[in-house]
Write a protein that holds these residues in place. Sequence first.
Motif, PDB file in Angstrom:
ATOM      1  N   GLN A 182       1.153  -1.125  -0.051  1.00 31.34           N
ATOM      2  CA  GLN A 182       0.007  -0.139  -0.043  1.00 31.34           C
ATOM      3  C   GLN A 182       0.672   1.372  -0.173  1.00 31.34           C
ATOM      4  O   GLN A 182       2.070   0.915   0.726  1.00 31.34           O
ATOM      5  CB  GLN A 182      -1.202   0.355   1.438  1.00 31.34           C
ATOM      6  N   LEU A 183       0.720   2.001  -0.564  1.00 39.37           N
ATOM      7  CA  LEU A 183       1.349   3.619  -0.534  1.00 39.37           C
ATOM      8  C   LEU A 183       0.606   4.530   0.532  1.00 39.37           C
ATOM      9  O   LEU A 183      -0.621   4.571   0.184  1.00 39.37           O
ATOM     10  CB  LEU A 183       0.777   3.987  -2.097  1.00 39.37           C
ATOM     11  N   LYS A 184       1.277   4.491   1.407  1.00 35.38           N
ATOM     12  CA  LYS A 184       0.673   5.860   2.000  1.00 35.38           C
ATOM     13  C   LYS A 184       1.343   6.915   2.069  1.00 35.38           C
ATOM     14  O   LYS A 184       2.780   7.129   2.257  1.00 35.38           O
ATOM     15  CB  LYS A 184       0.651   5.223   2.886  1.00 35.38           C
ATOM     16  N   ARG A 185       0.907   7.893   3.039  1.00 38.99           N
ATOM     17  CA  ARG A 185       1.752   8.746   4.140  1.00 38.99           C
ATOM     18  C   ARG A 185       1.579   9.042   5.521  1.00 38.99           C
ATOM     19  O   ARG A 185       0.685   9.369   5.930  1.00 38.99           O
ATOM     20  CB  ARG A 185       1.684  10.129   2.738  1.00 38.99           C
ATOM     21  N   PHE A 186       2.966   9.476   5.716  1.00 41.43           N
ATOM     22  CA  PHE A 186       2.723   9.568   7.087  1.00 41.43           C
ATOM     23  C   PHE A 186       2.868  11.193   6.711  1.00 41.43           C
ATOM     24  O   PHE A 186       4.053  12.388   6.354  1.00 41.43           O
ATOM     25  CB  PHE A 186       3.585   9.733   8.323  1.00 41.43           C
ATOM     26  N   ASN A 187       1.712  12.503   8.743  1.00 36.07           N
ATOM     27  CA  ASN A 187       1.717  13.693   7.703  1.00 36.07           C
ATOM     28  C   ASN A 187       2.523  14.120   9.145  1.00 36.07           C
ATOM     29  O   ASN A 187       2.006  14.049  10.420  1.00 36.07           O
ATOM     30  CB  ASN A 187      -0.135  14.503   7.606  1.00 36.07           C
ATOM     31  N   PHE A 188       3.211  15.122   9.147  1.00 34.13           N
ATOM     32  CA  PHE A 188       3.802  15.520   9.938  1.00 34.13           C
ATOM     33  C   PHE A 188       3.313  16.997  10.976  1.00 34.13           C
ATOM     34  O   PHE A 188       3.035  17.397  11.972  1.00 34.13           O
ATOM     35  CB  PHE A 188       5.608  16.266  10.068  1.00 34.13           C
ATOM     36  N   CYS A 189       1.770  17.211  10.231  1.00 32.80           N
ATOM     37  CA  CYS A 189       1.017  17.996  10.951  1.00 32.80           C
ATOM     38  C   CYS A 189       0.329  18.036  12.340  1.00 32.80           C
ATOM     39  O   CYS A 189      -0.611  17.704  12.475  1.00 32.80           O
ATOM     40  CB  CYS A 189       0.410  19.164   9.921  1.00 32.80           C
ATOM     41  N   ARG A 190      -0.819  16.326  11.140  1.00 32.85           N
ATOM     42  CA  ARG A 190      -1.922  15.800  11.536  1.00 32.85           C
ATOM     43  C   ARG A 190      -0.408  14.127  12.700  1.00 32.85           C
ATOM     44  O   ARG A 190      -1.373  13.812  13.340  1.00 32.85           O
ATOM     45  CB  ARG A 190      -2.161  15.014  10.592  1.00 32.85           C
ATOM     46  N   LEU A 191       0.429  14.119  12.300  1.00 37.48           N
ATOM     47  CA  LEU A 191       1.419  13.137  13.325  1.00 37.48           C
ATOM     48  C   LEU A 191       0.570  11.518  13.268  1.00 37.48           C
ATOM     49  O   LEU A 191       0.102  10.759  14.137  1.00 37.48           O
ATOM     50  CB  LEU A 191       0.811  13.684  14.554  1.00 37.48           C
ATOM     51  N   VAL A 192      -0.271  11.046  12.100  1.00 35.13           N
ATOM     52  CA  VAL A 192      -1.228   9.895  11.512  1.00 35.13           C
ATOM     53  C   VAL A 192      -0.789   9.413   9.953  1.00 35.13           C
ATOM     54  O   VAL A 192      -0.783  10.881   9.526  1.00 35.13           O
ATOM     55  CB  VAL A 192      -3.050   9.814  11.720  1.00 35.13           C
ATOM     56  N   PRO A 193      -0.739   8.650  10.390  1.00 34.33           N
ATOM     57  CA  PRO A 193      -0.287   7.525   8.984  1.00 34.33           C
ATOM     58  C   PRO A 193      -1.672   7.542   7.988  1.00 34.33           C
ATOM     59  O   PRO A 193      -2.571   7.825   8.668  1.00 34.33           O
ATOM     60  CB  PRO A 193      -0.378   6.121   8.536  1.00 34.33           C
ATOM     61  N   GLU A 194      -1.831   8.219   6.596  1.00 34.36           N
ATOM     62  CA  GLU A 194      -2.728   7.829   5.970  1.00 34.36           C
ATOM     63  C   GLU A 194      -2.508   7.083   4.619  1.00 34.36           C
ATOM     64  O   GLU A 194      -1.398   7.079   4.346  1.00 34.36           O
ATOM     65  CB  GLU A 194      -3.265   9.543   5.448  1.00 34.36           C
ATOM     66  N   THR A 195      -3.431   6.179   4.167  1.00 30.87           N
ATOM     67  CA  THR A 195      -3.850   5.569   2.823  1.00 30.87           C
ATOM     68  C   THR A 195      -4.131   7.085   1.723  1.00 30.87           C
ATOM     69  O   THR A 195      -4.809   7.891   2.048  1.00 30.87           O
ATOM     70  CB  THR A 195      -5.324   4.218   2.597  1.00 30.87           C
ATOM     71  N   LEU A 196      -2.922   6.915   0.685  1.00 33.59           N
ATOM     72  CA  LEU A 196      -3.568   8.363  -0.043  1.00 33.59           C
ATOM     73  C   LEU A 196      -4.658   7.834  -1.142  1.00 33.59           C
ATOM     74  O   LEU A 196      -5.129   6.803  -1.637  1.00 33.59           O
ATOM     75  CB  LEU A 196      -1.655   7.716  -0.738  1.00 33.59           C
ATOM     76  N   ALA A 197      -5.485   8.483  -1.020  1.00 29.94           N
ATOM     77  CA  ALA A 197      -7.096   8.918  -1.724  1.00 29.94           C
ATOM     78  C   ALA A 197      -6.166   8.361  -2.948  1.00 29.94           C
ATOM     79  O   ALA A 197      -5.535   8.498  -3.851  1.00 29.94           O
ATOM     80  CB  ALA A 197      -7.422   9.878  -1.872  1.00 29.94           C
ATOM     81  N   GLY A 198      -7.577   7.417  -3.677  1.00 30.52           N
ATOM     82  CA  GLY A 198      -7.305   6.626  -5.029  1.00 30.52           C
ATOM     83  C   GLY A 198      -6.302   6.489  -5.862  1.00 30.52           C
ATOM     84  O   GLY A 198      -5.905   6.003  -7.224  1.00 30.52           O
ATOM     85  N   ILE A 199      -5.910   5.766  -4.733  1.00 27.47           N
ATOM     86  CA  ILE A 199      -4.259   4.891  -5.037  1.00 27.47           C
ATOM     87  C   ILE A 199      -4.218   3.714  -4.037  1.00 27.47           C
ATOM     88  O   ILE A 199      -4.645   2.124  -5.246  1.00 27.47           O
ATOM     89  CB  ILE A 199      -2.901   5.550  -4.852  1.00 27.47           C
ATOM     90  N   GLY A 200      -4.637   3.712  -2.852  1.00 25.31           N
ATOM     91  CA  GLY A 200      -4.457   2.655  -1.969  1.00 25.31           C
ATOM     92  C   GLY A 200      -3.863   1.515  -1.826  1.00 25.31           C
ATOM     93  O   GLY A 200      -2.725   1.491  -2.486  1.00 25.31           O
ATOM     94  N   HIS A 201      -4.462  -0.254  -2.178  1.00 24.34           N
ATOM     95  CA  HIS A 201      -2.931  -1.412  -2.466  1.00 24.34           C
ATOM     96  C   HIS A 201      -3.216  -1.809  -3.878  1.00 24.34           C
ATOM     97  O   HIS A 201      -3.846  -1.735  -5.127  1.00 24.34           O
ATOM     98  CB  HIS A 201      -4.640  -2.270  -2.527  1.00 24.34           C
ATOM     99  N   ILE A 202      -1.966  -1.061  -4.252  1.00 26.08           N
ATOM    100  CA  ILE A 202      -1.449  -1.724  -5.723  1.00 26.08           C
ATOM    101  C   ILE A 202      -0.855  -3.137  -5.949  1.00 26.08           C
ATOM    102  O   ILE A 202      -0.193  -3.725  -5.503  1.00 26.08           O
ATOM    103  CB  ILE A 202      -0.113  -0.451  -5.306  1.00 26.08           C
ATOM    104  N   GLN A 203      -1.507  -3.172  -7.114  1.00 26.03           N
ATOM    105  CA  GLN A 203      -0.957  -4.563  -7.749  1.00 26.03           C
ATOM    106  C   GLN A 203      -0.332  -4.621  -9.122  1.00 26.03           C
ATOM    107  O   GLN A 203      -1.152  -4.210  -9.952  1.00 26.03           O
ATOM    108  CB  GLN A 203      -2.182  -5.561  -7.530  1.00 26.03           C
ATOM    109  N   PRO A 204       0.183  -5.251  -9.520  1.00 27.03           N
ATOM    110  CA  PRO A 204       0.684  -6.463  -8.599  1.00 27.03           C
ATOM    111  C   PRO A 204       2.161  -5.311  -8.076  1.00 27.03           C
ATOM    112  O   PRO A 204       2.327  -4.379  -8.624  1.00 27.03           O
ATOM    113  CB  PRO A 204       1.183  -7.345 -10.079  1.00 27.03           C
ATOM    114  N   ALA A 205       2.696  -6.366  -7.387  1.00 27.58           N
ATOM    115  CA  ALA A 205       4.296  -5.774  -6.611  1.00 27.58           C
ATOM    116  C   ALA A 205       5.032  -4.768  -7.526  1.00 27.58           C
ATOM    117  O   ALA A 205       5.212  -5.063  -8.030  1.00 27.58           O
ATOM    118  CB  ALA A 205       4.198  -6.351  -5.628  1.00 27.58           C
ATOM    119  N   GLY A 206       5.644  -3.202  -7.637  1.00 20.45           N
ATOM    120  CA  GLY A 206       6.393  -2.995  -8.083  1.00 20.45           C
ATOM    121  C   GLY A 206       6.081  -2.264  -9.371  1.00 20.45           C
ATOM    122  O   GLY A 206       6.842  -2.079 -10.436  1.00 20.45           O
ATOM    123  N   MET A 207       4.785  -2.074  -9.201  1.00 15.81           N
ATOM    124  CA  MET A 207       3.817  -1.496 -10.715  1.00 15.81           C
ATOM    125  C   MET A 207       4.352   0.226 -10.459  1.00 15.81           C
ATOM    126  O   MET A 207       4.487   0.692 -10.834  1.00 15.81           O
ATOM    127  CB  MET A 207       2.868  -1.299 -10.576  1.00 15.81           C
TER     128      MET A 207
END
Length: 215
Positions: free
Chosen positions: A175-200
């Motif tokens: 999964q492609l995620k981001r950690f925002n130093f303003c919010r201090l929480v990890p978030e899954t990037l909207a519109g991307i989510g789980h990526i298949q296959p690996a290495g794309m």
Amino acid sequence: MALSNCRFMEGEGATLSVLRKGSGDMALFYKLPGQRRFKTLRLSGFKDVYRASCGNVSGTATYALILHGSKEVRGVRSDVLAAIDPVSRKVVFSRKIKRTAVRGILTADINGSGLPAIGVIKRSVDGKQTVDFYLSPANHVPVTLEAFSEITSASVEASCSSQCHGLIYRTSGNQLKRFNFCRLVPETLAGIGHIQPAGMIKLIPSVNTRLFRKK
């Protein structure tokens, strides 16, 4: 070992930079594109370099060389994380950190100060992975994330009241995620989510960020 996107000299563009063995110690050779001769920064005491990066960690017009390697002092070797200003040739950061404890290094502005902290990527444990961000040799802020295969620092939100940045990373679960130093929480990037296959996808760092990719 070649370095990219590092500004070790005042002027336009990044320098062409190479780390290699000098006369006994490691040395940094660097020049601006178009220049004929390389400048040399001897890394006194460093017999080997495991990892290297760069960043404007001291607030000057040029970047510091950030390296993790084996340094010898009075005949005793130890693993050291250091930042060296190529212009003043001064060590602006130094801390002993064992080679086995480090998976990679990067820089990120974690508090909106405009100065990036040095981040030490540690080994994953029980599906979690920590990046220790050093504001000074004696003061660090740990950020614990889901174990990742790639990570880079980046500006992730423009609406924060302070100019905090963040981290974008790909988890071991792809999964492609981001950690925002303003919010201090990890978030899954909207519109991307789980990526298949690996290495794309591949994370590409900008001019002033560094990319860690698990080997």
